[in-house]
Design a protein around this motif. Structure first.
Motif, PDB file in Angstrom:
ATOM      1  N   LYS A 117       5.523  -0.987   1.583  1.00  0.00           N
ATOM      2  CA  LYS A 117       4.586  -0.501   2.596  1.00  0.00           C
ATOM      3  C   LYS A 117       3.508   0.400   2.003  1.00  0.00           C
ATOM      4  O   LYS A 117       2.666   0.935   2.742  1.00  0.00           O
ATOM      5  CB  LYS A 117       5.356   0.270   3.667  1.00  0.00           C
ATOM      6  N   LEU A 118       3.540   0.611   0.689  1.00  0.00           N
ATOM      7  CA  LEU A 118       2.609   1.543   0.043  1.00  0.00           C
ATOM      8  C   LEU A 118       1.167   1.329   0.483  1.00  0.00           C
ATOM      9  O   LEU A 118       0.479   2.272   0.895  1.00  0.00           O
ATOM     10  CB  LEU A 118       2.701   1.385  -1.476  1.00  0.00           C
ATOM     11  N   GLY A 167       0.541   4.378   2.793  1.00  0.00           N
ATOM     12  CA  GLY A 167       0.176   5.406   1.820  1.00  0.00           C
ATOM     13  C   GLY A 167       1.380   6.092   1.200  1.00  0.00           C
ATOM     14  O   GLY A 167       2.487   6.057   1.752  1.00  0.00           O
ATOM     15  N   PRO A 168       1.166   6.738   0.025  1.00  0.00           N
ATOM     16  CA  PRO A 168       2.278   7.297  -0.758  1.00  0.00           C
ATOM     17  C   PRO A 168       3.016   8.425  -0.044  1.00  0.00           C
ATOM     18  O   PRO A 168       4.230   8.565  -0.218  1.00  0.00           O
ATOM     19  CB  PRO A 168       1.605   7.785  -2.043  1.00  0.00           C
ATOM     20  N   GLU A 169       2.298   9.221   0.786  1.00  0.00           N
ATOM     21  CA  GLU A 169       2.996  10.368   1.389  1.00  0.00           C
ATOM     22  C   GLU A 169       4.077   9.908   2.362  1.00  0.00           C
ATOM     23  O   GLU A 169       5.193  10.441   2.373  1.00  0.00           O
ATOM     24  CB  GLU A 169       2.002  11.304   2.075  1.00  0.00           C
ATOM     25  N   LYS A 170       3.764   8.937   3.174  1.00  0.00           N
ATOM     26  CA  LYS A 170       4.759   8.432   4.129  1.00  0.00           C
ATOM     27  C   LYS A 170       5.896   7.693   3.423  1.00  0.00           C
ATOM     28  O   LYS A 170       7.048   7.767   3.844  1.00  0.00           O
ATOM     29  CB  LYS A 170       4.099   7.514   5.165  1.00  0.00           C
ATOM     30  N   VAL A 171       5.541   7.007   2.334  1.00  0.00           N
ATOM     31  CA  VAL A 171       6.591   6.342   1.568  1.00  0.00           C
ATOM     32  C   VAL A 171       7.520   7.402   0.975  1.00  0.00           C
ATOM     33  O   VAL A 171       8.752   7.271   1.010  1.00  0.00           O
ATOM     34  CB  VAL A 171       5.983   5.454   0.463  1.00  0.00           C
ATOM     35  N   PRO A 173      -6.675 -16.225 -18.452  1.00  0.00           N
ATOM     36  CA  PRO A 173      -7.178 -14.862 -18.674  1.00  0.00           C
ATOM     37  C   PRO A 173      -7.863 -14.305 -17.423  1.00  0.00           C
ATOM     38  O   PRO A 173      -8.654 -14.984 -16.774  1.00  0.00           O
ATOM     39  CB  PRO A 173      -8.173 -15.029 -19.833  1.00  0.00           C
ATOM     40  N   GLY A 174      -7.509 -13.045 -17.085  1.00  0.00           N
ATOM     41  CA  GLY A 174      -8.122 -12.369 -15.946  1.00  0.00           C
ATOM     42  C   GLY A 174      -7.567 -12.784 -14.604  1.00  0.00           C
ATOM     43  O   GLY A 174      -8.016 -12.293 -13.565  1.00  0.00           O
ATOM     44  N   ARG A 175      -6.620 -13.699 -14.572  1.00  0.00           N
ATOM     45  CA  ARG A 175      -6.149 -14.252 -13.299  1.00  0.00           C
ATOM     46  C   ARG A 175      -4.737 -13.826 -12.928  1.00  0.00           C
ATOM     47  O   ARG A 175      -4.250 -14.182 -11.855  1.00  0.00           O
ATOM     48  CB  ARG A 175      -6.201 -15.792 -13.350  1.00  0.00           C
ATOM     49  N   LEU A 176      -4.070 -13.076 -13.811  1.00  0.00           N
ATOM     50  CA  LEU A 176      -2.698 -12.673 -13.521  1.00  0.00           C
ATOM     51  C   LEU A 176      -2.507 -11.253 -14.038  1.00  0.00           C
ATOM     52  O   LEU A 176      -2.841 -10.967 -15.191  1.00  0.00           O
ATOM     53  CB  LEU A 176      -1.724 -13.658 -14.181  1.00  0.00           C
ATOM     54  N   VAL A 177      -2.014 -10.375 -13.196  1.00  0.00           N
ATOM     55  CA  VAL A 177      -1.774  -8.993 -13.613  1.00  0.00           C
ATOM     56  C   VAL A 177      -0.335  -8.604 -13.293  1.00  0.00           C
ATOM     57  O   VAL A 177       0.259  -9.103 -12.330  1.00  0.00           O
ATOM     58  CB  VAL A 177      -2.739  -8.003 -12.903  1.00  0.00           C
ATOM     59  N   ALA A 178       0.196  -7.728 -14.140  1.00  0.00           N
ATOM     60  CA  ALA A 178       1.476  -7.096 -13.805  1.00  0.00           C
ATOM     61  C   ALA A 178       1.169  -6.016 -12.774  1.00  0.00           C
ATOM     62  O   ALA A 178       0.245  -5.217 -12.966  1.00  0.00           O
ATOM     63  CB  ALA A 178       2.103  -6.485 -15.057  1.00  0.00           C
ATOM     64  N   ASP A 179       1.903  -6.009 -11.670  1.00  0.00           N
ATOM     65  CA  ASP A 179       1.645  -5.041 -10.600  1.00  0.00           C
ATOM     66  C   ASP A 179       3.006  -4.618 -10.059  1.00  0.00           C
ATOM     67  O   ASP A 179       3.645  -5.330  -9.285  1.00  0.00           O
ATOM     68  CB  ASP A 179       0.787  -5.704  -9.513  1.00  0.00           C
ATOM     69  N   LEU A 180       3.450  -3.426 -10.493  1.00  0.00           N
ATOM     70  CA  LEU A 180       4.856  -3.063 -10.282  1.00  0.00           C
ATOM     71  C   LEU A 180       5.151  -2.531  -8.888  1.00  0.00           C
ATOM     72  O   LEU A 180       6.262  -2.106  -8.615  1.00  0.00           O
ATOM     73  CB  LEU A 180       5.311  -2.092 -11.375  1.00  0.00           C
ATOM     74  N   LYS A 181       4.160  -2.573  -8.002  1.00  0.00           N
ATOM     75  CA  LYS A 181       4.466  -2.236  -6.601  1.00  0.00           C
ATOM     76  C   LYS A 181       4.700  -3.499  -5.749  1.00  0.00           C
ATOM     77  O   LYS A 181       5.054  -3.406  -4.573  1.00  0.00           O
ATOM     78  CB  LYS A 181       3.354  -1.388  -5.980  1.00  0.00           C
ATOM     79  N   VAL A 182       4.499  -4.677  -6.352  1.00  0.00           N
ATOM     80  CA  VAL A 182       4.730  -5.919  -5.597  1.00  0.00           C
ATOM     81  C   VAL A 182       6.228  -6.040  -5.297  1.00  0.00           C
ATOM     82  O   VAL A 182       7.057  -6.001  -6.210  1.00  0.00           O
ATOM     83  CB  VAL A 182       4.249  -7.160  -6.385  1.00  0.00           C
ATOM     84  N   ALA A 183       6.567  -6.124  -4.026  1.00  0.00           N
ATOM     85  CA  ALA A 183       7.981  -6.136  -3.648  1.00  0.00           C
ATOM     86  C   ALA A 183       8.400  -7.466  -3.033  1.00  0.00           C
ATOM     87  O   ALA A 183       9.461  -7.977  -3.313  1.00  0.00           O
ATOM     88  CB  ALA A 183       8.254  -5.009  -2.661  1.00  0.00           C
TER      89      ALA A 183
END
Lengths: 438, 438
Positions: free
Chosen positions: A191-192, A196-200, A263-273
């Motif tokens: 839900k980030l 937002g981070p405060e509610k999380v 290239p440029g089309r895939l990123v590591a994103d560690l908030k993806v749940a």
């Protein structure tokens, strides 16, 4: 019958829009088949108890009833995704399938949701999955997103960026910092972007997690990199755990492959749940640049048990593209257009009704060489016949009387032999173009 | 989850069968588009009151209900054909369409019928129609069946023979011999094949028709010719009527065109009635040779009012192919088969997991030239990797170690360069063949 009005949530395209959709589905099919995925279609209905096994979305199901049946509901509902039917199909037909089984499936699905922008009650999904028996090699988690990204590169879409995470990485990390139930943390982190981070932070505090642990979880969620450098940043958080390490290693392999191949089309994103509990490895979400408000238009992941009959378990990895969600937006905004509303490349004019068969013969000669051709529906004045073509975007008009062909774009008219003349290759099919907003 | 069992009436194909279906649908699409028909898809649902307007088939409709909706039925049902939705679409979008509007539509339809051989609850239809505003030129009634027959000639089906009649011919004749309501005679004649001439004679006698008139009607129904010679036989019956003459002239034009353009594939058959009241000109039925018990697999006709909004009327002519009915029979009897169960033409073997990227590179080079290619899922012994290909009917296996490619059909193995080698053109897609019964 009065003029009917559209049904909210059930999109239908005009012929020119349908040509864009065909182009998109044809491209997906071509790329999937180039990679050896077999086409599959399943029936539209499943037993209701199968549709409700996931609990969470039961109220969205459309249930069927025969209008005059005495026995009430037929016990059937329309499928709301292509994963439940695919899992059922694999179990039902396992004895006839060769594993690992690579399939794509492009079909309508139905959900009784309240219609809103980007949400439909009937929509088309394009799924690909690889499923195996007992175990599934990890490399499929690397290959699958690259197949999808290869397809996107050939489509008239704004740039698609796939955001990738790994469940082992997240769960190992959350456990290591003290979370008893990592799925609770996962759902809060999911839900980030929304709250937002405060509610999380407040939600995580309620679970009994220490302030240090919460800081670590939020720190992990902040990490996003276009390459494998995320690994160093994770290690920098000072949390050690074998499952975490395994997840990091797997995600590194995905990123290493993507850096050279997409290239440029895939990123590591560690908030993806990804909300769904059944994912167990790599998870994928995709954002269409400039249309971030649509949410993920292409999602999926690795699951250790797509299906199980008690004896055999079928692990898999799959990704689903929300074709209607993408096209609904791009067609509505006029961002993608077709040069014509018909497949026709040439309209053969008709001098008078008595000589219609002469025009038919010209058309037949052109079609024999693969040129989509119509004969004018009436022997109207040539001006009207030309307008018939022009209104549909048909680029060429043939005049059998003097055997000439006219390019409606330039106005140029030249003599031509129906047995030999061919339009430029690019005129054979409608041209689909991305309109840049000015 | 226990192993599920198939749902009666909802056919699903195995991957190899699906490849046959794709080939059939692709061929229909290619021919339709060559003739300038635009693709259309309509939503799966229509308001129930629209679905019930034809009365006769109300009990076959599947009605939808949202599982947890308080408001009961959503007032929607699944379409049972593609004509009702097309008529509604034309009215709804008339202002955005260019007329005459030529469209094809290939979609699933649903009927809550008792399943039996050749009858399904979910099945695929492939329709083409031409619809115009106010008036529709007759030549479309000649063109349309020829388009469909052209498609059939390119399909791995037993010979299709279209049986054609004309409503004006029949109605003019029946009126001229004294029938007050020709549709009653039409419905009786429609049962000829099922109940025989004696029972038809008895039914017609009940309507008050004279014995001479009944003889004439049964005499007309006996006429079937592969060319326009039916006209002389009709005249030989000694009945004169202007509407009859108009119908004869129209049917002569259809037969004259077919004799040259689809020889042996279209016959005049003056007992063809088609049950539906809305046909007003040429009517079509089609029999698949050797499978006459299936009934008509492709039917349609001319209707003066496909749709009307009170101000404007839309006449049309259309034909619908029962794709599932045809394929259900031909796939069940093994009469049509695909050479493989996957699109893959080449399997690239993997020496060991460390060098998987070498195999990936070979696959990429082949795909770049349009060759559908898979990489072996595991670095098993080569024998096992070859069996992986063989089981799926993949014709070629590539060995990156010594850069050779093996033809599994001949066993021949030759050196090859991934940047240049191409298999024979016919290997690029699965080969669909008609198996002659031995």
């Amino acid at each position: 019958m009065a003029r009917p009005t559209p049904l909210s949530g059930f999109p239908e395209w005009l012929p020119g829009e349908r040509i864009v959709e065909q182009h998109v589905l044809d491209t997906l099919r071509r790329v999937y088949e180039l990679h050896g995925f077999a086409s599959l279609e399943t029936r539209a209905v499943e037993p209701i108890d199968q549709l409700l096994r996931k609990g969470e979305i039961d109220k969205e199901v459309y249930v069927l009833r025969r209008l005059h049946a005495e026995d009430g509901d037929a016990g059937l509902g329309l499928h709301f995704d292509l994963t439940v039917p695919f899992a059922r199909y694999v179990l039902e037909r396992a004895g006839h399938l060769a594993f690992p089984f690579r399939r794509y499936q492009i079909q309508k699905v139905w959900r009784g949701e309240r219609p809103q922008d980007g949400r439909y009650r009937e929509f088309t999904q394009a799924d690909i999955d690889v499923v195996d028996r007992d175990t599934l090699a990890f490399h499929h988690e690397v290959d699958l997103p690259l197949v999808v990204l290869e397809a996107f590169e050939q489509l008239p879409f704004p740039p698609m960026v796939m955001h990738v995470n790994n469940r082992k990485l997240a769960e190992g990390f959350y456990r290591a910092v003290g979370a008893d139930d990592p799925s609770v943390v996962l759902r809060a982190i999911d839900k980030l972007d929304k709250i937002g981070p405060e509610k999380v932070r407040a939600q995580l505090a309620e679970t009994g997690l220490s302030a240090t642990a919460i800081d670590a979880c939020l720190g992990l969620a902040e990490i996003t990199t276009p390459d494998a450098s995320f690994a160093d940043r994770v290690r920098g958080l000072g949390v050690r755990d074998p499952l975490l390490d395994e997840g990091v290693d797997e995600l590194v392999r995905v990123l290493d492959a993507a850096v050279t191949r997409a290239p440029g089309r895939l990123v590591a994103d560690l908030k993806v749940a990804r909300g769904l509990d059944y994912y167990t490895g790599t998870v994928y979400e995709t954002v269409m640049t400039g249309h971030e408000d649509l949410g993920s238009v292409c999602s999926g992941g690795r699951y250790d048990a797509l299906a199980s009959d008690g004896k055999t378990t079928y692990p898999g990895v799959g990704v689903s593209i929300g074709v209607s969600r993408i096209l609904g937006r791009l067609l509505k905004t006029g961002s993608v257009v077709s040069s014509r509303s018909v497949p026709t490349a040439v309209l053969v004019a008709v001098d008078d009704e008595e000589s219609r068969s002469v025009s038919d013969d010209v058309a037949r000669a052109l079609r024999r060489r693969g040129i989509p051709t119509e004969v004018a529906p009436s022997a109207a004045k040539f001006g009207k016949q030309i307008r018939h073509a022009d209104r549909r975007g048909i680029p060429w008009v043939w005049f059998p009387g003097d055997s000439t062909v006219k390019d409606l774009r330039t106005g140029g008219q030249t003599a031509a032999d129906p047995a030999a003349w061919t339009p430029p290759l690019e005129d054979l099919t409608p041209c689909i173009t991305e309109e840049k907003p000015s």
